[in-house]
Enzyme design. Structure first.
Site, PDB file in Angstrom:
ATOM      1  CE  LYS A 126     -13.340  37.728  22.994  1.00  0.00           C
ATOM      2  NZ  LYS A 126     -13.518  36.645  22.267  1.00  0.00           N
ATOM      3  CG  ASP A 166     -16.161  36.257  24.645  1.00  0.00           C
ATOM      4  OD1 ASP A 166     -15.645  35.454  24.653  1.00  0.00           O
ATOM      5  OD2 ASP A 166     -15.488  36.596  25.710  1.00  0.00           O
TER       6      ASP A 166
END
Ligand code: NDP
Ligand code: 2IT
Length: 446
Positions: A126, A166
């Site tokens: 991430k 995201d």
């Protein structure tokens, strides 16, 4: 608390100070896994859980960029390369002013289990930045993305680390990031997913997280011979996940009555139908306005600074951000008759809220299972890029449905408790763990 869990968490907290979201995510997983690991000592001896909780690599870098006034702005960039036991690091990028190391470590940690659950060969990662896209021009966003990728391009690749969207990163940002990677590396390659169809994207990727969460809710409801048809649903957020969850709920005969953003929520008891949803998509994806305008346009209630959990509904799809449902909210939801909580967002429920769900034995689909559809179709975008052949919309959607069904089955396999109750938290945590843990065992102490 189980003393072994307590001991484990004390070490995590000492080693990762001031990262409450990371502690929260690890704690939830440790509570499910430690009893399982005690029964399976091979994982204990190889210290698999301790290793999984330590990122393989963390990159932190400076992102200087020029705003429209010609002034230099400086943001901070991150990429957490968490685990590559079963495939290249894979996971999204978040651009939001609240982004910090602890938040990205929690998201990367969750991603490892989620990606494993999809059945596809993807490790976990991430990244992101404390850059705030709100109020920035397209040109400013482009210059920021170019600077971000100028540094990150030297660390990633289609077989190393593959990025996606995201919060705050959608089609526009993926385009700018891809363009810069291509220019620097002189390669047209699948280093990002969520690309547009014309240049290597996959059908259904934009829809996949929201659609997948709704497919997962349907699978949970099937275990009680029920479905979403006729159900009133509460959705939070009004971005990518919220929009496509709503589209699918409508298609399946449910009714969505709420949307939110960081300033408040709207309540439309008549339901957000296809026409209203199209208006929200234009508002949020192109005009980049506030959800408050919906209430003005359609003459319904707007609650400034609040979340929608006090509204009466049969099912809830939290799809905004982490920790948006506390214990009080959970009690309100259940007292109002809500029997399904299906997480489009990552970790939207606080631990005390999860306890309330468990106590009442409602259908609770935790994010790492329920929202895995997004990264699953990212995985299929990688496949299509590798074979240099796009699949049809129908083919990708059928695969998404099958993957969500498989994830549900895995949760049932590892999470079934007495009297047929499925603990989806335990099921997702153990189900996601086993494949990664076995790969780590096979690959030795690396
Ligand atoms: P978007 O940026 O498209 O939308 C985010 C939405 O959540 C916006 O409505 C935003 O409101 C709201 N929001 C963001 N931060 C906050 C906050 N601190 N408080 C209240 N509201 C907030 O993001 P996505 O829809 O992609 O992501 C939503 C959630 O789903 C996140 O938890 C993400 O991690 C998760 N997720 C996303 C996947 C994907 O494929 N995109 C896959 C799996 C999970 P505002 O506009 O005011 O900021
Ligand atoms: O949290 C997530 O799973 C995502 N933001 C999607 C990640 C991806 O690589 O598609």
């Amino acid at each position: 608390m189980d003393p072994i869990v307590e001991q484990f968490m004390a070490k995590i907290q000492a080693k990762n100070p001031a990262e409450p979201e990371f502690h929260q995510a690890v704690h939830e997983v440790a509570e499910s896994l430690i009893p399982f690991i005690e029964e399976n000592p091979k994982y204990k001896h190889a210290k698999i859980l301790e290793r999984i909780a330590e990122p393989e690599r963390i990159l932190i870098f400076r992102i200087p960029w020029l705003d429209d006034k010609g002034e230099i702005q400086i943001n901070r960039g991150f990429r957490i390369e968490m685990n590559s036991a079963i495939g290249p690091y894979k996971g999204g990028l978040r651009f939001h002013p609240t982004v910090n190391l602890g938040i990205l470590k929690f998201l990367a940690f969750e991603q490892v289990f989620k990606n494993s659950l999809t059945t596809l060969p993807m490790g976990g990662g991430k990244g992101g930045s404390d850059f705030d896209p709100k109020g920035k021009s397209d040109n400013e966003v482009m210059r920021f993305c170019q600077s971000f990728m100028t540094e990150l391009s030297r660390h990633i690749g289609p077989n190393t680390d593959v990025l996606a969207g995201d919060i705050g990163v959608g089609g526009r940002e993926i385009g700018f990031l891809f363009g810069q990677y291509k220019r620097i590396r002189n390669e047209f390659t699948g280093v990002l997913t969520g690309k547009a169809l014309e240049w290597g994207g996959s059908f259904i990727r934009p829809e996949a997280t929201g659609y997948g969460a709704v497919y997962f809710a349907e699978e949970m409801l099937k275990t009680r011979e029920d479905s979403l048809k006729g159900k009133t649903c509460l959705v939070s957020g009004s971005g990518n996940v919220a929009q496509f969850a709503t589209e699918k709920i409508n298609e399946l005969g449910g009714k969505v009555v709420t949307f939110s953003d960081s300033t408040g929520f709207i309540y439309d008891p008549d339901g957000i139908d296809a026409a209203k949803l199209a208006w929200v998509m234009e508002l949020k994806n192109n005009r980049r306005g506030r959800i408050k305008e919906y209430a003005e346009k359609y003459g319904c209630e707007y609650h400034e600074g609040e979340r929608p959990w006090g509204i009466k509904g049969d099912a809830a799809f939290p799809s905004a951000t982490e920790n948006e449902i506390n214990e009080k909210d959970a009690k309100k939801l259940i007292n109002n008759g809500c029997t399904v909580i299906c997480e489009g967002a990552n970790m939207p429920s606080m631990p005390e809220a999860i306890e309330v769900y468990m106590e009442h034995k409602i259908l609770y689909g935790p994010g790492k299972a329920a929202n895995a559809g997004g990264v699953a179709i990212s995985g299929l975008e990688m496949t299509q890029n590798s074979i240099r052949l796009p699949w049809t919309r129908e083919e990708v959607d059928a695969r998404l449905q099958q993957i969500m069904k498989n994830i549900h089955e895995t949760c049932v396999k590892f999470g079934s408790e007495e009297e047929g109750y499925v603990n989806y938290v335990k099921g997702a945590n153990i189900g996601g763990f086993v494949k990664v843990a076995n790969a780590m065992l096979a690959q030795g102490a690396v």
